[in-house]
Design an enzyme around this catalytic site. Sequence first.
Site, short mmCIF file in Angstrom:
data_model
loop_
_atom_site.label_atom_id
_atom_site.label_comp_id
_atom_site.label_asym_id
_atom_site.label_seq_id
_atom_site.Cartn_x
_atom_site.Cartn_y
_atom_site.Cartn_z
N GLY A 43 -3.39 19.65 37.44
CA GLY A 43 -4.42 20.21 36.57
C GLY A 43 -3.81 20.75 35.28
O GLY A 43 -2.79 21.43 35.33
N VAL B 208 -1.76 27.43 36.64
CA VAL B 208 -2.56 28.64 36.45
C VAL B 208 -2.54 29.50 37.71
O VAL B 208 -2.81 30.69 37.66
CB VAL B 208 -4.02 28.32 36.06
CG1 VAL B 208 -4.06 27.58 34.73
CG2 VAL B 208 -4.74 27.55 37.15
N ASP B 209 -2.22 28.87 38.86
CA ASP B 209 -2.24 29.60 40.13
C ASP B 209 -1.08 30.57 40.28
O ASP B 209 -1.12 31.46 41.14
CB ASP B 209 -2.22 28.62 41.30
CG ASP B 209 -3.52 27.86 41.46
OD1 ASP B 209 -4.54 28.32 40.91
OD2 ASP B 209 -3.52 26.81 42.12
N MET C 216 -10.09 30.20 40.49
CA MET C 216 -9.19 29.25 41.13
C MET C 216 -8.18 30.03 41.97
O MET C 216 -7.96 31.22 41.75
CB MET C 216 -8.49 28.39 40.10
CG MET C 216 -9.41 27.41 39.39
SD MET C 216 -8.55 26.42 38.14
CE MET C 216 -9.85 25.28 37.68
N GLY C 217 -7.54 29.33 42.90
CA GLY C 217 -6.56 29.96 43.78
C GLY C 217 -6.70 29.41 45.18
O GLY C 217 -7.43 29.96 45.99
N ARG C 218 -6.02 28.29 45.44
CA ARG C 218 -6.15 27.61 46.73
C ARG C 218 -5.61 28.47 47.87
O ARG C 218 -6.28 28.72 48.86
CB ARG C 218 -5.41 26.27 46.67
CG ARG C 218 -5.39 25.50 47.99
CD ARG C 218 -4.80 24.13 47.79
NE ARG C 218 -5.59 23.35 46.85
CZ ARG C 218 -6.68 22.66 47.18
NH1 ARG C 218 -7.09 22.64 48.45
NH2 ARG C 218 -7.36 21.99 46.27
N GLU D 127 -11.20 30.97 45.30
CA GLU D 127 -11.88 29.83 45.92
C GLU D 127 -11.34 29.53 47.33
O GLU D 127 -12.03 28.91 48.14
CB GLU D 127 -11.71 28.59 45.04
CG GLU D 127 -10.26 28.16 44.87
CD GLU D 127 -10.07 26.99 43.92
OE1 GLU D 127 -11.09 26.47 43.42
OE2 GLU D 127 -8.92 26.60 43.68
N GLN E 296 -11.17 28.16 33.19
CA GLN E 296 -10.06 29.09 33.39
C GLN E 296 -8.74 28.51 32.88
O GLN E 296 -7.87 29.24 32.41
CB GLN E 296 -9.90 29.41 34.87
CG GLN E 296 -11.07 30.14 35.48
CD GLN E 296 -11.06 30.05 36.99
OE1 GLN E 296 -10.37 30.81 37.65
NE2 GLN E 296 -11.82 29.12 37.54
N ARG E 297 -8.59 27.20 33.01
CA ARG E 297 -7.32 26.59 32.62
C ARG E 297 -7.39 25.91 31.25
O ARG E 297 -6.38 25.39 30.78
CB ARG E 297 -6.89 25.58 33.68
CG ARG E 297 -7.75 24.35 33.80
CD ARG E 297 -7.37 23.53 35.01
NE ARG E 297 -8.02 22.23 35.01
CZ ARG E 297 -8.26 21.52 36.10
NH1 ARG E 297 -7.93 22.00 37.28
NH2 ARG E 297 -8.83 20.33 36.02
#
Length: 402
Positions: free
Chosen positions: A12, A136-137, A182-184, A239, A292-293
């Site tokens: 991403g 971004v994470d 976001m944030g797996r 998320e 966000q990104r």
Amino acid sequence: MRGNCLIAQSGGPTAVINNSLCGILKQALEGNGMGQIYGAKRGIYGMLNGDYLNLANLPRVTWDNLRFSPGAALGSWRYKLTVEEVSCIIEHMRSRDIRYFFYIGGNGSMQVAYMIEQQAKDMGYDLTVIGVPKTVDNDLTGTDHAPGFGSAAKFVATCVLDIAMDIRSLPGSKRVTIVETMGRNAGWLAASSALAGGCESIIPPLIYIPEDPFSTDQFLQDIHVQYGRYGSALAVVSEGIRDHTGRLLAEESIANDPVGRPQLGGVSTYLSQIVNAETGLQARTVLPSIWQRSGMLFSSKRDADEAFQAGKAAVQFARAGKTGVMVSLQRISHHPYKVSYEPVSLQEVAMRERLFPSEWYDRRTRSVDTPFIEYVTPLIQGEVFVPMNNGLPAYNTISFSM
């Protein structure tokens, strides 16, 4: 070793990923030994098909404009490589005498870079491989932080601050606002929303991260308490939040992405439905999603500058004879803030994740502690001044017809 150079972007995009590309280009064009400088179209796709751009033909104005343009200018592609396909990539490189490979990406991309470096050795092909961090994470190991995170953190905090100001305007509206970041597996972005809580006149966000098991009953209780105190409630959820068994919320409705991972996004909608069904309050959701990104207007100048310097450092490492490494940002001091750029082994980084530190998260208040605020605040400093054309950002990219 002399030969040509290949650059690829992966995963991403971020608001500042093109700064790393420009840093590599600038440093590669200074001095000798890099030969032709190619870019792989759409990342892994271009690598698999030998579909390259000659980046030396780019006008200087395009390079300059890319530094304030979001999105991956070379293009990206999510794809899970096989060992046989890695051999194919190396044969394409051999046909163009590619001797330097720079790969901009996250932990999955660092795994690919490591595979390419190892397979080249096995095939007896002399190839220098350098990874350039991007995500971004902020879940890359071996580095204090990753370029891309600072800008995304600044965007999320700004988004939550704006929302909180709007909520403050309508107290007692029985409104619950749920913002999904976001944030797996890692809660760094959701945690960044706490920066908005520095404004004492607004409602502080309740923060939920994947590292802490999620309880729906506790969530509803938190919402009731906050509504009773402020006349509204504001929650920020990653998320990838999971229950105590490690199961994703609403897991039965989640499909897989092209590399076999759950396609996240939508947990805020699931929670809003629960709030509406179980309470007398009305929930609404806010999904910044890919904004966000890609939110360049809210990006961090420090983040952009560090992404650029990371690209330059990658070429410096290659010229110094290093290979199989990723550029790592090491924080030297907080006050004044200062980092150095150091090599870290790709093997140590590949497919590993750095989770949000448990000691920085307060489960009782659903907030983060001072050490995280001190950690993230320097990363969001400064603004990128984006040129405007007729009232809109004058973004630029690279034409694939070159």
